[in-house]
Enzyme design. Structure first.
Site, PDB file in Angstrom:
ATOM      1  N   GLU A 293      47.878 -40.976 -16.591  1.00 34.22           N
ATOM      2  CA  GLU A 293      47.474 -39.617 -16.973  1.00 34.22           C
ATOM      3  C   GLU A 293      46.094 -39.739 -17.584  1.00 34.22           C
ATOM      4  O   GLU A 293      45.859 -40.561 -18.471  1.00 34.22           O
ATOM      5  CB  GLU A 293      48.474 -39.034 -17.970  1.00 34.22           C
ATOM      6  CG  GLU A 293      48.262 -37.555 -18.244  1.00 34.22           C
ATOM      7  CD  GLU A 293      47.588 -37.309 -19.568  1.00 34.22           C
ATOM      8  OE1 GLU A 293      46.408 -36.881 -19.521  1.00 34.22           O
ATOM      9  OE2 GLU A 293      48.191 -37.543 -20.611  1.00 34.22           O
ATOM     10  N   CYS A 327      45.037 -34.216 -24.550  1.00 39.18           N
ATOM     11  CA  CYS A 327      44.769 -34.068 -23.110  1.00 39.18           C
ATOM     12  C   CYS A 327      45.061 -32.650 -22.647  1.00 39.18           C
ATOM     13  O   CYS A 327      44.499 -32.186 -21.663  1.00 39.18           O
ATOM     14  CB  CYS A 327      45.613 -35.049 -22.317  1.00 39.18           C
ATOM     15  SG  CYS A 327      45.316 -36.774 -22.735  1.00 39.18           S
TER      16      CYS A 327
END
Length: 541
Positions: A293, A327
């Site tokens: 990720e 994020c």
């Protein structure tokens, strides 16, 4: 002799403690903050359970008080990286063949230790070393980490229970073998829970790991290693390597036993590791698993029917909690021109109320960005907007690194939907807003979908539920985690498994079953009860 069938039902999420003044958790945390503020920890390399000190050292400091040294750490050389690979492969001989319920028991003990004894320790280290306030530390290093331990055990039980049916005279079963090698875990600074999970998910499934922790999260990550040891994790199953990511990545991806990497970090680093794996493909014992990720340019899309108060709250919290260093943090917003003044005024009112400063003062909602490089990057984007004819800073915009790396919650308003800060990931407390003509919803949804290469999180606000559904459908590939009438942050383990595609990663969903299956390789076994003794087909007899 183990002949019982142990079940692991769906757990409850770890409750978030309130930390009210005078509460037991608040008293314990304040004592631990005081303790850790007055010591300098010597953080070693840990390989095969042994502490190694190279004498090549670096410093861990408080982002909100960068002259305050919290720890000194030892950096690996090529020698230590190779030692870690050897130690992992030696530990694998036992760990891969350990009954999975024993591995599960160790994980559940980690959860209990973290929920109790280690809770103030990890939270204090997270606050001081990564500049999180009490609430942000609690939901990350305590609650989410505990949830990963408990939920992953439940998901593993479901995975191991996926068995084929038997045929006439035949018994079938599937074995879920760990990968034939070691996993490289490369972990970020912003979530202690992620740092733990990137190691512990493969390990629960019988794998071993070489762990490259983020330099700016070393203090809390070192305490995780102590937690693992106390919970009974065998030496060498996790090997802790502070130091150069480039060096560690190069040596690991050149190893014959490199089985994959579990990654959260920058897109550039992820691509570099993937390319290194491709370059060494002929050398590996098996094809490596690549799970990662890498970030996002997360959005809020506001429909003309949205509730302005709800939008303002979501934008403020989504963009500025933990200084925008998630994020999933809201980084761009599309809003009807008619609604923007009211939303901006509400956000300004919130900005006037919140305090910014040291994490040890609980009134401070905003703390520091992680380091000087991050501070300078934020300041560069803000100054670019201030000097542009296509944008203006309408809230915040001040930066000060004299004591700590402090950046005010900032809003950039732009008339250009492709403005620099609308497209590029910043990872700081900066939200760029594009006010659009109220009658151009469809065109603006298309802009939202096509502007960014990322696809991690996003949200839509609309009181018209059918409109929200249409926009959700149009943006189906723009976000792996999508929110309706909520901020695009705050995914909870077991409730919203997390991850995105496009340039945001492989979307293997931490906090769900999808991630666990990447760390096993199935073997299907067929046992014939009475073996045939005649080669002829029936019609040939």
């Amino acid at each position: 002799m183990r002949n019982s069938v142990i079940t692991f039902p769906v757990p409850e999420n770890e409750p978030v403690k309130t930390y009210l003044k005078g509460s037991p958790e608040r008293v314990a945390l304040e004592a631990e903050l005081e303790h850790q503020s007055n010591i300098v920890v010597d953080i070693p390399i840990i390989i095969g359970g042994k502490e190694i000190r190279t004498g090549i050292t670096g410093k861990v400091t408080c982002p909100h008080d960068h002259k305050h040294v919290l720890a000194s750490y030892h950096k690996v050389t090529e020698k230590e990286v190779k030692m870690a690979i050897d130690a992992a492969m030696e530990a694998r001989k036992i760990w891969a063949n350990t009954d999975w319920t024993v591995r599960a028991a160790i994980m559940l003990k980690m959860a209990e230790l973290l929920a109790t004894k280690y809770r103030p320790i990890i939270n204090a280290a997270n606050m001081l070393g990564q500049s999180k306030n009490i609430y942000q530390a609690e939901i990350d290093s305590a609650c989410e980490t505990v949830d990963f331990f408990r939920y992953n055990v439940h998901y593993a039980s479901k995975l191991y229970g996926m068995q084929p049916k038997n045929g006439v005279g035949v018994l079938n079963h599937t074995e879920f073998r760990p990968l034939e090698g070691f996993v490289l875990a490369v972990t970020p600074f912003n979530f202690t829970s992620i740092a733990s999970n990137l190691c512990m998910t493969p390990i629960l499934m019988g794998n071993v790991a070489v762990w490259k922790p983020s330099t700016t999260a070393l203090l809390s990550n070192y305490y995780l290693m102590k937690l693992y040891k106390e919970a009974g994790l065998p030496d060498g199953v996790v090997n802790f390597l502070p130091g150069s990511g480039a060096l560690i990545g190069k040596i690991c991806t050149e190893s014959h036993y490199f089985a994959g990497f579990h990654f959260t970090g920058s897109t550039a680093t992820f691509k570099t590791l993937w390319q290194a794996a491709c370059a060494n493909l002929d050398n590996y014992i098996s094809y490596p698993r690549i799970v990662g990720e890498t970030g996002g340019k997360d959005f809020i899309f506001v429909h003309p029917t949205a509730d302005t108060k709800a939008v303002a709250t979501a934008a403020f919290c989504g963009a500025y909690e933990y200084q925008g260093q998630k994020c999933s943090a809201a980084s761009r917003m599309y809003i009807p021109k008619s609604m923007w003044p009211a939303v901006l005024e509400d956000m300004k009112a919130m900005a006037k109320e919140v305090k910014m400063g040291d994490v040890k003062d609980p009134v401070n909602y905003i703390n520091a960005v992680i380091d000087e490089a991050s501070f300078d990057k934020c300041a560069e984007y803000i100054n670019y907007a201030k000097n542009s004819k296509d944008a203006k800073v309408v809230m915040g915009g001040n930066c000060d690194k004299s004591v700590g790396y402090f950046v005010e919650p900032t809003v950039i308003e732009t008339s250009d939907p492709h403005f620099k800060s609308m497209e590029e990931e910043i990872f700081g407390p900066i939200l760029t807003v594009y006010p659009y003509d109220d009658d151009k919803v469809e065109e603006t949804v298309k802009l939202c979908d096509e502007t960014s290469p990322y696809g991690l999180t996003g949200s839509v606000f609309a009181q018209d539920r059918l409109a929200a559904e249409r926009i959700s459908e149009q943006l189906q590939n723009a976000a792996g985690n999508f929110y309706i009438n909520d901020k695009p942050t705050g995914a909870v383990v077991g409730l919203q498994p997390f991850g995105g595609a496009r340039a945001s990663g492989t979307d293997d969903k931490a906090g769900g079953e999808f991630n666990l299956i990447r760390w096993v390789t199935p073997r299907v076994v067929k046992e014939t009860l009475v073996s045939p003794t005649d080669y002829r087909y029936s019609y040939l007899k």
